[in-house]
Motif scaffolding. Structure first.
Motif, PDB file in Angstrom:
ATOM      1  N   ALA A   1      36.544  38.335  11.056  1.00  0.00           N
ATOM      2  CA  ALA A   1      36.559  36.977  11.615  1.00  0.00           C
ATOM      3  C   ALA A   1      35.530  36.126  10.878  1.00  0.00           C
ATOM      4  O   ALA A   1      34.704  36.635  10.117  1.00  0.00           O
ATOM      5  N   ALA A   2      35.587  34.836  11.113  1.00  0.00           N
ATOM      6  CA  ALA A   2      34.642  33.936  10.452  1.00  0.00           C
ATOM      7  C   ALA A   2      33.218  34.264  10.888  1.00  0.00           C
ATOM      8  O   ALA A   2      32.968  34.657  12.031  1.00  0.00           O
ATOM      9  N   LEU A   3      32.285  34.085   9.952  1.00  0.00           N
ATOM     10  CA  LEU A   3      30.870  34.254  10.282  1.00  0.00           C
ATOM     11  C   LEU A   3      30.433  33.103  11.173  1.00  0.00           C
ATOM     12  O   LEU A   3      30.950  31.986  11.063  1.00  0.00           O
ATOM     13  N   THR A   4      29.476  33.363  12.034  1.00  0.00           N
ATOM     14  CA  THR A   4      28.993  32.337  12.957  1.00  0.00           C
ATOM     15  C   THR A   4      27.661  31.794  12.467  1.00  0.00           C
ATOM     16  O   THR A   4      26.732  32.566  12.188  1.00  0.00           O
ATOM     17  N   LEU A   5      27.543  30.494  12.361  1.00  0.00           N
ATOM     18  CA  LEU A   5      26.250  29.908  12.015  1.00  0.00           C
ATOM     19  C   LEU A   5      25.382  29.919  13.263  1.00  0.00           C
ATOM     20  O   LEU A   5      25.785  29.426  14.323  1.00  0.00           O
ATOM     21  N   ARG A   6      24.200  30.474  13.149  1.00  0.00           N
ATOM     22  CA  ARG A   6      23.378  30.681  14.329  1.00  0.00           C
ATOM     23  C   ARG A   6      21.909  30.545  13.928  1.00  0.00           C
ATOM     24  O   ARG A   6      21.557  30.762  12.779  1.00  0.00           O
ATOM     25  N   GLU A   7      21.095  30.235  14.838  1.00  0.00           N
ATOM     26  CA  GLU A   7      19.652  30.134  14.564  1.00  0.00           C
ATOM     27  C   GLU A   7      18.995  31.428  15.052  1.00  0.00           C
ATOM     28  O   GLU A   7      19.110  31.792  16.229  1.00  0.00           O
ATOM     29  N   LEU A   8      18.356  32.150  14.152  1.00  0.00           N
ATOM     30  CA  LEU A   8      17.703  33.417  14.534  1.00  0.00           C
ATOM     31  C   LEU A   8      16.197  33.224  14.597  1.00  0.00           C
ATOM     32  O   LEU A   8      15.627  32.439  13.827  1.00  0.00           O
ATOM     33  N   PRO A   9      15.544  33.955  15.500  1.00  0.00           N
ATOM     34  CA  PRO A   9      14.081  33.873  15.548  1.00  0.00           C
ATOM     35  C   PRO A   9      13.456  34.508  14.308  1.00  0.00           C
ATOM     36  O   PRO A   9      14.043  35.408  13.690  1.00  0.00           O
ATOM     37  N   LEU A  10      12.267  34.077  13.958  1.00  0.00           N
ATOM     38  CA  LEU A  10      11.489  34.723  12.899  1.00  0.00           C
ATOM     39  C   LEU A  10      10.262  35.352  13.551  1.00  0.00           C
ATOM     40  O   LEU A  10       9.787  34.865  14.587  1.00  0.00           O
ATOM     41  N   PRO A  11       9.746  36.412  12.989  1.00  0.00           N
ATOM     42  CA  PRO A  11       8.571  37.067  13.577  1.00  0.00           C
ATOM     43  C   PRO A  11       7.408  36.090  13.715  1.00  0.00           C
ATOM     44  O   PRO A  11       7.219  35.204  12.878  1.00  0.00           O
ATOM     45  N   ASP A  12       6.642  36.267  14.751  1.00  0.00           N
ATOM     46  CA  ASP A  12       5.483  35.401  14.986  1.00  0.00           C
ATOM     47  C   ASP A  12       4.437  35.561  13.893  1.00  0.00           C
ATOM     48  O   ASP A  12       3.788  34.610  13.502  1.00  0.00           O
ATOM     49  N   GLU A  13       4.273  36.772  13.462  1.00  0.00           N
ATOM     50  CA  GLU A  13       3.297  36.950  12.378  1.00  0.00           C
ATOM     51  C   GLU A  13       3.897  37.853  11.302  1.00  0.00           C
ATOM     52  O   GLU A  13       4.790  38.649  11.566  1.00  0.00           O
ATOM     53  N   ILE A  14       3.388  37.671  10.131  1.00  0.00           N
ATOM     54  CA  ILE A  14       3.869  38.452   8.997  1.00  0.00           C
ATOM     55  C   ILE A  14       3.003  39.704   8.925  1.00  0.00           C
ATOM     56  O   ILE A  14       1.799  39.631   8.673  1.00  0.00           O
ATOM     57  N   GLU A  15       3.613  40.859   9.125  1.00  0.00           N
ATOM     58  CA  GLU A  15       2.848  42.117   9.113  1.00  0.00           C
ATOM     59  C   GLU A  15       2.217  42.374   7.743  1.00  0.00           C
ATOM     60  O   GLU A  15       2.714  41.881   6.731  1.00  0.00           O
ATOM     61  N   PRO A  16       1.176  43.204   7.722  1.00  0.00           N
ATOM     62  CA  PRO A  16       0.642  43.624   6.418  1.00  0.00           C
ATOM     63  C   PRO A  16       1.764  44.254   5.593  1.00  0.00           C
ATOM     64  O   PRO A  16       2.534  45.073   6.105  1.00  0.00           O
ATOM     65  N   GLY A  17       1.857  43.873   4.345  1.00  0.00           N
ATOM     66  CA  GLY A  17       2.903  44.416   3.477  1.00  0.00           C
ATOM     67  C   GLY A  17       4.205  43.660   3.551  1.00  0.00           C
ATOM     68  O   GLY A  17       5.082  43.863   2.713  1.00  0.00           O
TER      69      GLY A  17
END
Ligand SMILES: [Zn+2]
Ligand SMILES: [Zn+2]
Ligand SMILES: [Zn+2]
Ligand SMILES: [Zn+2]
Ligand SMILES: [Zn+2]
Ligand SMILES: [Zn+2]
Ligand SMILES: [Zn+2]
Ligand SMILES: [Zn+2]
Lengths: 369, 369, 369, 369
Positions: free
Chosen positions: D17-33
């Protein structure tokens, strides 16, 4: 139980002089990935002797603790300390350990060969008066750094076997792998009758070599080589030309399929080329230092030889060496390789003895007085 | 038609002196397996020059006819004469030929490597005053012995290409095979800018090398190397240390994945080892003679190098070289490798010119005056 | 002394029926390169059984003389008859022999692999009623054709060992060479417990394998495999899935470094892939015929396996097999491989016995009544 | 500057089926590495299409973000984040990335082959509704996990080239390495005319293959294969027997030295074996899944073939692919491999187009509308 805060150590403070028994500090805390180990067995290798004598030296190396073939019982482990296979390392475990490798350099990441690591860490090549102090084998308690590759050891592999696997064992097995394996019935010349040469003699035999000729000395070591499977031995103090003739005669006039240099020295290349059969393989393992030695390249071409350099090995080689002893524990009289265990106070005499071609491998058990 | 009973020949009677034009006898009858060939093209190789100058010499060799890279048209064929593939060789056929091998020695039968043959026959390394007289290339009619490996040649492969395949071409292709092949994008150093070195430069490039550094001289040969795909060249009269730095700089500081020695000489081994990257491969092709030269074996070990000797090749290599030119005929300006064709009377001057680093490969067409 | 003009022979005239004792003509004269040999020992191989039963068949093959593993004493030799190494073959010499190869095809000349010869001559695959009649092993006197590869045999290698080297021995040793050699301590699965499988079990062990698992049947053959070094055996009538689990359990969950197919059959590929460890090697030796069988290529990819086909071997493999027995004559109870020798009149019963999984290798000594 | 807290994403919620455009969360902080990257280019590969269509599926996989060949600009980097070579990864850097490997399993530590890692992490094979959400390529901002192998990219390697190196490029180059390299002039068959097959065609040619035959379809892809160096093409909808004859005819009757399976499918093994020359090599790259397919093992044996499985590659292969494009950027019309870039809103149509054999590789630039 409180952890020990210091350890007894046999310290090299001056080349060719007696080791000094000294108390070294131990780290206040065990870092994540590190371990504090009570050493149960350290076996000495040729490099230790060369470091002792000063034949191998580098600026600012002293004082240092010798010994890089060792095993022990974990007394304390840092947070998340695991062995190479990711198995938890916990107090009471019996482990061996080896160099750290960075995992990030061209050698590690692109060549996929940790021995080619650009920043291999020799935890044990550290000054004894700088943190973390006690990383060599001639100590009662050893600090195993976070980066050091660790191996939980199987019960059926003796302390001496596991210790030796950390350098001599892995070096020899890697050299055989680099040489492309031994065809059953093949002819092999081993240059050198020290611990490496004698162990290589055994490995050649176990690998199916039909003829194994060990070249070295003194005579009692050649006798040992015979116990470990040499079908013939040649004293290294014979005339070079005679050695070549002998190898030729022992190989139906064809020379050896494999030559392994575990001897080093200025004539080893020239002799290896002369010993080798057409299309034979030469593994260079014992030669060190940047200075060139004579090699008849015209003969390398004329016989279409393959000459491979082989380093001491990585954790895979170490692991395979431990497995090797587990598999072939009864196949050879391995314990003939080792001297009588002594405590740290006896270490000095043993190093000196090895330097005079005494025992093949001295054994130090720091728990002994 | 009556067969010729004699042939014009340019004969080497004294080292470093002019070749003598002389009439040599031809065999009365063509033996089974043999052929009489009208030579259409002989290309000269470095060995011819060394034989001429006396740099390469052996007892009782003179008088001899130089030339072992040659093709021609069959004038007469013995009973049952076939080429390597069992195809009939008949008058009118265009063929090249190469050394005989015995098929019976350890090298031939057990190693399956005819270059290791214990009694390789160089039909052309024969005295010009003994039967069968005219077996070298600098003759009008050549007697191709029964044992010589023969190849019917495809029309699309020029005389010069096919001639060169008989020695230079096969030698280079075999060396690449012995080196284990070139990864696309690999870095290659070619030591030597003679015909072998320049051809190797081209083969490296065609094999997918990304960087090809040709080390040699004089400068006009380095220019030719660039035409044949060198991405950089280094004059051999630079300081050795500078050459090593240059190779390092041209290879992202890592050294070369492959080094090919097509130069020989006392410093070639030491430099090859310095040029090579960790785990690199060195092919020894240009080194001759039994005398050793200095090689830093400690570095061979430290870098875990692989050093392979490679000989000039067998009929399979010859065949592959002919196929190579058939396949890549338009890929490189091959004809830049060759001098202007001259007749037998001009051969003498061409040999001498090559000895002074003149043309890369002199071409003799004995049909010319 | 007059040469015999006929020979007794056990001739296959109908599949699955008793062999017929018959007198066959011998050639009037021994061609150059040929020999007449009094057979002293013929060992039978699986192919003989398949030819007898008709499981392997081809048009116009009958009547034929079975047997292609044999040795004997030379009664008469043709002009210039030599063995593979060019050694003269003379009356009284003890020789073995094998297929002829042309030396001229792409396989022989370019691939340098005589097993790939486009016109390999099976002297023994000849009708018994056509010249030269008596080329199989089940005869009193055998005519060894000029092209057949001959080997003078060393005294220390028994008749049975040398005979077996002509097919079974060389096949197994070649397969090990094709597989790249066995690392000391490696894990090996051998599929098949016939003569090839049991011999391979021994070779694996002698080559330094630490674990050798022989899969086959019936049970008494697995017992024999244990005598020859199997560290574990798995009956072939177990459930396939159980076999896979067993191999996994016997190899620390990793599978085998090497799998050798000496069994053939429709499931052998699928099982070999399941038995193999990541990056393991599978040698396909026992599979014949053009029909495909199921192989999980996705797993070949997923484990990055290497699958190599290996044929029965050339004269180099034969020679190495003879040398192998010379070297390892006391290492294994080789004679357990062989049945009690019988004369030609007993051959029929022995073939039939082998077809019912009786002795591993029947031995015919045509000098016996 | 505040970091984005969400990202646009094209999410697969239902197969085919067609892909859905959606807003995904991003992590609050960028882990080491770890790193947060603004994606500049994602190229789609066959696996993406198979995941979309459901041809490749696994439990609980949806919703997911497709795309595992991608590059972007670092927006934020965690503490101590470095690339594979230990180089600092900082905001503004242009990087590509690939699977994580554990470094501790048998595959990583003992086999030294990260592709054999027992716990290879596909950061991108994560549900889009679970932390860390946005790890696939079809997002505006991608979270690059700490374990993911990262590579700083050289400026001369275009986004599309670098993206493709992360899967297709490294897969093909590894397969060539596994196959032992291509002799200059060798004959190669490439099974498959998708992106892998066409790229492999180019690599074969650049590696010095003389004949490259691409078998696949539809016809316009075969036309593209010709642009990339195919010397002949064979439509996959021809009769199987005809294909075999054609390969035979195009290879002087000998078959191909190398066959590369980039096609998969039930007949690919059988055809590969038929295409291959005696002693040829077959690389199995395109076959997936546990189900067996027919392979004539008797022919594998009869031709003494070598069949090697090859996986998609590790960071070394990725690195070599990037280097490859840097070296051979002008050698082939690489950009013909790629479709016109579209934004996330156009991704759906491009996946569907690829599933109907439209463009070889769709290109998504999430910065476009
Ligand atoms: Zn490193
Ligand atoms: Zn050591
Ligand atoms: Zn020979
Ligand atoms: Zn020459
Ligand atoms: Zn042949
Ligand atoms: Zn047989
Ligand atoms: Zn892993
Ligand atoms: Zn992919």
């Amino acid at each position: 139980m409180a952890l020990p805060t210091t350890t007894a150590a046999a310290v090299l403070t001056e080349h060719s002089a007696a080791l000094t028994l000294r108390e070294l500090p131990l780290p206040d805390e065990i870092e994540p990935g590190a371990a504090l180990v009570r050493v149960t067995c350290t076996t000495l290798c040729g490099t230790d002797v060369h470091l002792w004598s000063g034949q191998m030296t580098f600026p600012g190396m002293l004082p240092m603790v010798l010994g890089h073939e060792m095993v022990g019982e974990v007394v304390a482990a840092g947070d998340g300390t695991t062995d190479t296979f990711g198995r938890d390392v916990r107090p009471g475990d019996r482990i061996g350990w080896s160099e750290s490798t960075c995992g990030k350099c061209h050698g590690c990441a692109i060549l996929r060969e940790p021995v080619a690591c650009a920043s291999r860490g020799y935890g044990f090549l550290q000054r004894a008066d700088e943190f973390p102090y006690a990383t060599g084998g001639l100590v009662q308690y050893c600090y195993v750094t976070p980066g050091a590759a660790k191996l939980l050891l199987p019960a059926e592999v003796k302390d001496t076997w596991a210790a030796m696997s950390g350098c001599a064992g892995k070096t020899v097995l890697r050299a055989f792998a680099r040489s492309g394996g031994v065809r059953p019935g093949a002819t092999v010349v081993v240059q050198g009758a020290g611990a490496l040469g004698v162990f290589a003699t055994a490995v050649a035999r176990i690998s199916g070599a039909g003829t194994v000729i060990t070249v070295g000395g003194p005579d009692d070591r050649l006798k040992v080589a015979e116990q470990f499977g040499a079908t013939a031995t040649i004293p290294v103090d014979s005339r070079p030309h005679d050695r070549i003739i002998q190898v030729r005669d022992l190989t139906d006039g064809r020379g050896a399929d494999h030559v392994f240099d575990f001897a080093g020295g200025p004539t080893v290349g020239e002799e290896a080329v002369a010993f080798a059969a057409q299309r034979g393989t030469i593994a260079v393992v014992g030669s060190t230092g940047p200075q060139p030695s004579p090699v008849p390249l015209g003969t390398v071409m004329g016989k279409e030889l393959t000459v491979v350099g082989s380093l001491n090995g990585d954790i895979a080689d170490y692991h395979r060496s431990v497995e090797f002893f587990g598999t072939f524990g009864t196949r050879m009289p391995w314990d003939e390789l080792f001297g009588e265990p002594v405590g740290l106070s006896g270490a000095s005499a043993r190093v000196e003895s090895m330097s005079r071609f005494g025992e093949l491998k001295a054994v130090i058990d720091p728990r002994l007085p």
